[in-house]
Design an enzyme around this catalytic site. Sequence first.
Site, short mmCIF file in Angstrom:
data_model
loop_
_atom_site.label_atom_id
_atom_site.label_comp_id
_atom_site.label_asym_id
_atom_site.label_seq_id
_atom_site.Cartn_x
_atom_site.Cartn_y
_atom_site.Cartn_z
N GLU A 159 0.76 -1.14 0.09
CA GLU A 159 -0.15 0.00 0.29
C GLU A 159 0.80 0.85 0.22
OE1 GLU A 159 -3.41 0.74 0.05
OE2 GLU A 159 -3.61 -1.39 -0.94
N SER A 425 -48.23 -31.53 24.34
CA SER A 425 -47.70 -32.86 25.68
C SER A 425 -46.77 -32.34 26.54
CB SER A 425 -48.17 -34.46 25.31
OG SER A 425 -48.97 -34.55 24.80
#
Length: 729
Positions: A159, A425
Amino acid sequence: MAKGRGRDGRGEPNFDVPEGRASNPADLDLRLSRADRAGGGVARRATETKGRRAESPERPLATAKARPRKARRRSLLGRFVYAGVVLGLWACIGIAGLVAYHASQLPPIDQLAVPKRPPNIAILASDGSLLANRGETGGRVVGIKELPPYLPRAFVAIEDRRFYGHFGVDPVGILRAIGQNLTRRGVAQGGSTLTQQLAKNLFLTPERSASRKIQEAILALWLEHKYTKDEILELYLNRVYFGAGAYGVEAAAQRYFGKPAKAVTLAEAAMLGGLVQAPSRLAPNRNLPAAQARAAQVLAAMEELGFAKPADVKVALAQPARPAGARGGGSANYVADLVMDVLDDFLPKFESDIVISTTVDTALQTAAEKALVDELNQKGAKFNVAQGAVVSMRPDGAIRALVGGRDYAQSQFNRATTAKRQPGSAFKPFVYLAAVEHGLTPDTVREDAPINIKGWNPENYSRDYRGPVTLRDALAHSLNTVAVRLGQEVGPKTVVQTAQRLGIASPLQANGSIALGTSEVTPLELVGAYASFANGGLGVIPYVIAGIKTGDGKVLYKRKEGGLGRVIDPNAVSMMNAMMHETFVSGTAKKADIPGWDLAGKTGTSQDFRDAWFVGFSATLVTGVWLGNDDGESTKKVSGGNLPGEIWKAYMTTALKGQTPTMLPGAKTWRNRAPVEQPPATTGATGGVLGALLGEPQPAPRVAAATPPRAGQRKDDRNFIEKLFGVGE
């Protein structure tokens, strides 16, 4: 007239007529000559000189004309130089004006400060490993000294190779970038230094314009004046965006490689260094070939600059970096979401990074997700079931695993904590507990026969009837008619109060159908309520946060022992565990039994097979499984005893492996106990309130001595349950 000079030396006019000339006044020439005029002498000499040059036979004409041409040339060059100087000055003035104008749009230099980085929230498993990061950045701040040297060098190499030599703006880099862009050789470049990129990230918007570039350069100069090169590089590494919501190298290393930044290899460092150019296009989890090609360019630049040894580069090129698969397939994000949902109850405000320790076990989290996903992948299409949830906790409420769906990447909706579904249930233990607390026992006989309550005729799943049965067998085989009869005996309100006492916080309808689980609950609260049976009768509130610290280790919160106190009498716990144990012995859960372990639990299936549940527990772990479809579409006969039971068994087999089997609380009291002689039940006998209404003789009810929840329970526990289940103010 005689010649002479006055006293002052000035010459007198001479009017003598030359000899041989007429003395007639008309012949006199009284006009002024050049010599008589001001400067006449100079003019005369110049004229005489010119005349002599003209008359001189030795000087050729070409030589006489050469000098004016050279003078003209010099004059033209001078004009160009002069014009260049003037234009340069005006250009400098213009540039200075532009800089001054754009500088005026920025805050005063003496007021500039690097904005605080949004705090990161690191969420850890019980063993200290990272489950997930939350917050805007996705990772904690790291110091440059924590990182391997080749990691920051990778960014400098690709960079800004002159980073340590320029003053914030690199004219050479700008010219090189312009040249490459004009000639289109290689990848087009922007010429921004790392300092300029940092300035953009810290202070400016992503807008691309000449104005923004000027401001970027001004701020870069300020940064270079304010900080050292290493400080600037450290700021950059912690602020740059790497895609996928990751800001900073720590977040990126965790996101792409599943490890901290200090542990990345040279190949991985090169991939991270190349990623910032185009985070979306070069993300290794999206476009691995492009990411590896870019990493190769970074490695070449590092070798050229002497940042990496040729041998190391050769190894890195031969073994390029690859992204790590998300641990647990991403299901840990459901845990992280739960943590974030309740965090403000424990720590409303914080400005720096924090570390949250949870109760989650990474091995159990992975096992729970695998059991759920494998089952759905194999049988989901066949049984028309698309989603599921798994919750597993210790009997004290500490969550050990939580999976809120089949695939977090596809759906972030947390079904474990948020989806309210009919438990069917699986709700019956609360009915039976209310009955036990009213004097009934596992050996109490009730009639399994058709029943009619104001036109409502509940049926068994099998649609047949067994006649007189004990409560133990009725619960084990999930007989609906017996559950409804018990619900009518104790009263629907009592059933609701019993469930709420154990931790069910969702609204419950106190009607006849409550006995069959028609009111909706979440998997987390249902499993939390079952924990009271596993721990001997103490009420618990499910929790996931064990402690919170700052990034430097300061303790902000630490969970203390607490809960809801005793909510079930020990004798009632013993009877309930005996009845629920029977479901694994001869009832609906027998296929899920794990040899050698003392287990108890209950299956559940809602109307039209929309929801299927299995909640079971050992003395050390309580686990619930829910399966269904988000839109409520019916499954193809998925019941609690088949797919959910298979998932439960697969998970619990792994979770209990290596542990010493332990008996459930109260197991010795009612386990394998010979049934007490019961008076023969007549057909249609119901007992309780309903039996009294029908004129049947009833024994006096006996209520177990259950201790109500203690007053003054911990505030954070209450806040947790209010936040989680939407109750409270």
